[in-house]
Design an enzyme around this catalytic site. Structure first.
Site, PDB file in Angstrom:
ATOM      1  N   CYS A 220       0.798  -1.229   0.000  1.00  0.00           N
ATOM      2  CA  CYS A 220       0.000   0.000   0.000  1.00  0.00           C
ATOM      3  C   CYS A 220       0.830   1.278   0.000  1.00  0.00           C
ATOM      4  CB  CYS A 220      -0.931   0.022   1.215  1.00  0.00           C
ATOM      5  SG  CYS A 220      -2.031  -1.397   1.366  1.00  0.00           S
TER       6      CYS A 220
ATOM      7  N   HIS B 222      -0.981   6.578   2.464  1.00  0.00           N
ATOM      8  CA  HIS B 222      -1.058   5.379   3.295  1.00  0.00           C
ATOM      9  C   HIS B 222      -1.753   5.614   4.630  1.00  0.00           C
ATOM     10  CE1 HIS B 222      -0.202   1.407   4.753  1.00  0.00           C
ATOM     11  NE2 HIS B 222       0.237   1.933   5.885  1.00  0.00           N
TER      12      HIS B 222
END
Length: 478
Positions: free
Chosen positions: A74, A128
């Site tokens: 991610c 994130h």
């Protein structure tokens, strides 16, 4: 005889390419799902999925069949996409926004729009955020404040939600299995959509569309499902009885011809998953996707209800894919297709639905949308505009897609051409290699990298990788 459709089509074409000129500024609605593999989207190759809203968007826009993330985790994937640099261009390999790596004077993708008079907002995870941690707490994660006019978090109970709960893997990172955290916990939750983060995200995004419909906006909407834990209202599980799940084939000695580094960090073997647990994990993943898709539908319906479809560019994608038992692999991180390939749909007002098979990268979204909106970029971006594929889907953007991954101190590299997938572990190939013929071995079962007849192909990819890394690192940040 003149077609009765000629005038409207010409008008739409002119309107489309006049974006960013005069007083006309297109809105941008950017929707990103977390850990979404292509094989769970029924507009792609798996009819077992249930994603009617994403499918409808695909039927109205350009669907890219060969889109690749730049890092199948991610944080670095999102930092790369939003900053406009490859991970090796900035050294951004962790759970950061990328701002420290590019400095204060470089414009992130949404910041470009903010600096050109747009209202920019994010709802939930764009840069994130830790899932489930930041979602449980409702915190910002490693966000970039300079990108946004406003930002909104969507707190949710995650694995602590009321409902039937089950952990379907043993946690390989702990002597004691835990029920929460970044593991495959399933929760068939009580309550409706709004109990959970993604339901709140859809509601807030819809509210912002209505509130800012009279000014140009860049609205980034981040859905956290199907990222683990697999949490959704229990009604979304009903269409996916785990007993009916068909697991990927288990090939005898499947790992024997790949390097040790090619075995993913979560596997059926290491996580000690029974076949029943595997089926439950797959079914829960699909249920989580169905829940996320329903929230996408709410946002798209608001856009339509407010009469904004004709002046809004819509993008849907994911930060990377997710293994669902292929080769005995689970989760992400690997450079195999299921982990590194992503769904990508771009809908531009006035364009006909189409499918594009060119190799493209998430890095390409920044220059693409900037060009569509007529906004000047700083000239440093390492992606390539996809606008020509929106004009003609047969256009090729690049000969190879490039992705990287890191486990421990070791870096891994993928070069994906139309015919080949080449994976190299370490820059000197000290950790091994993999080569797959993607025309005859699409599921990647036969590693050809060490067979004598394929050494010329391997040599070509090794040289291409050296050249690519030199190009990527030759940026103007120095």
């Amino acid at each position: 005889m003149k077609s009765i459709y000629s005038i409207p089509l010409i008008f739409l074409f002119i309107t489309q390419w006049s974006f960013g000129q005069g007083d006309t500024k297109p809105n941008v609605l950017f929707i990103i799902s977390d850990d979404l593999t292509n094989t769970a989207v029924s507009a792609y190759e798996n009819a077992a999925g249930h994603t009617p809203n994403i499918d409808q968007l695909a039927a109205e826009g350009t669907l890219f069949t060969r889109a690749y993330c730049q890092f199948p985790v991610c944080g670095p994937s999102r930092a790369s996409m939003l900053s406009g640099y490859y991970p090796h261009g900035t050294g951004t390999f962790g759970y950061v926004s990328g701002r420290e790596q590019i400095g204060p004077d470089r414009q992130m993708w949404p910041q470009l729009f903010k600096d050109n008079g747009y209202y920019t907002a994010r709802v939930s995870k764009i840069y994130h955020m830790g899932v489930p941690g930041d979602i449980e707490k409702g915190t910002d994660g490693t966000d970039d404040p300079a990108s946004w006019t406003e930002r909104f978090n969507s707190q949710g109970p995650e694995w602590l939600a009321e409902g039937e709960s089950e952990l379907v893997q043993n946690n390989p990172f702990s002597l004691k299995p835990k029920q929460g955290g970044n593991v495959m916990t399933i929760v068939k939750a009580e309550g409706d959509d709004l109990v959970h983060s993604d339901g709140k995200t859809a509601e807030k995004a819809s509210e912002l569309i209505r509130k800012h419909k009279d000014q140009p906006f860049f609205l980034a909407v981040g859905f956290v499902r199907p990222h683990v834990p697999f949490v959704a209202p229990k009604s979304y599980f009903d269409p996916f009885p785990y007993q009916e799940v068909v697991l990927p084939p288990k090939v005898i000695n499947d790992w024997d011809d790949i390097p040790e580094r090619g075995i993913n960090y979560v596997t059926t073997k290491h996580a000690k998953m029974s076949e029943e647990q595997e089926k439950k994990a797959v079914a829960a993943y699909y249920a989580s996707v169905a829940y996320m898709d329903a929230q996408v539908g709410k946002v798209l319906k608001t856009l339509k209800d407010e009469g904004l479809e004709d002046n809004t560019i819509v993008i849907f994608t994911s930060d990377h894919g997710f293994h669902l038992g292929e080769h005995g692999f689970w989760m992400k991180v690997s450079l195999r297709e299921e982990s590194v390939r992503v769904p990508l749909i771009i809908k531009v007002p006035g364009q006909q639905p189409q499918v594009c098979h060119s190799l493209v990268e998430l890095l390409d979204l920044y220059p693409t949308v900037a060009e569509l909106a007529g906004l000047p970029t700083q000239g440093h971006l390492q992606g390539k505009s996809l606008v020509k594929t929106l004009e003609n889907p047969d256009q090729e953007v690049r000969e190879m897609a490039f992705s990287v991954s890191v486990r421990g101190q070791g870096h891994s590299f993928l070069l994906r051409s139309q015919k080949w997938a080449y994976i190299q572990y370490d820059e000197d190939a000290g950790g091994g290699m993999e080569l797959f013929d993607m025309q005859h071995d699409v599921k990647q079962y036969n590693n050809l990298a060490y067979l004598p007849r394929y050494q010329p192909v391997v040599a070509e990819f090794q040289e291409a990788l050296r050249t690519k890394l030199q190009e990527v690192r030759d940026n103007d940040l120095k």
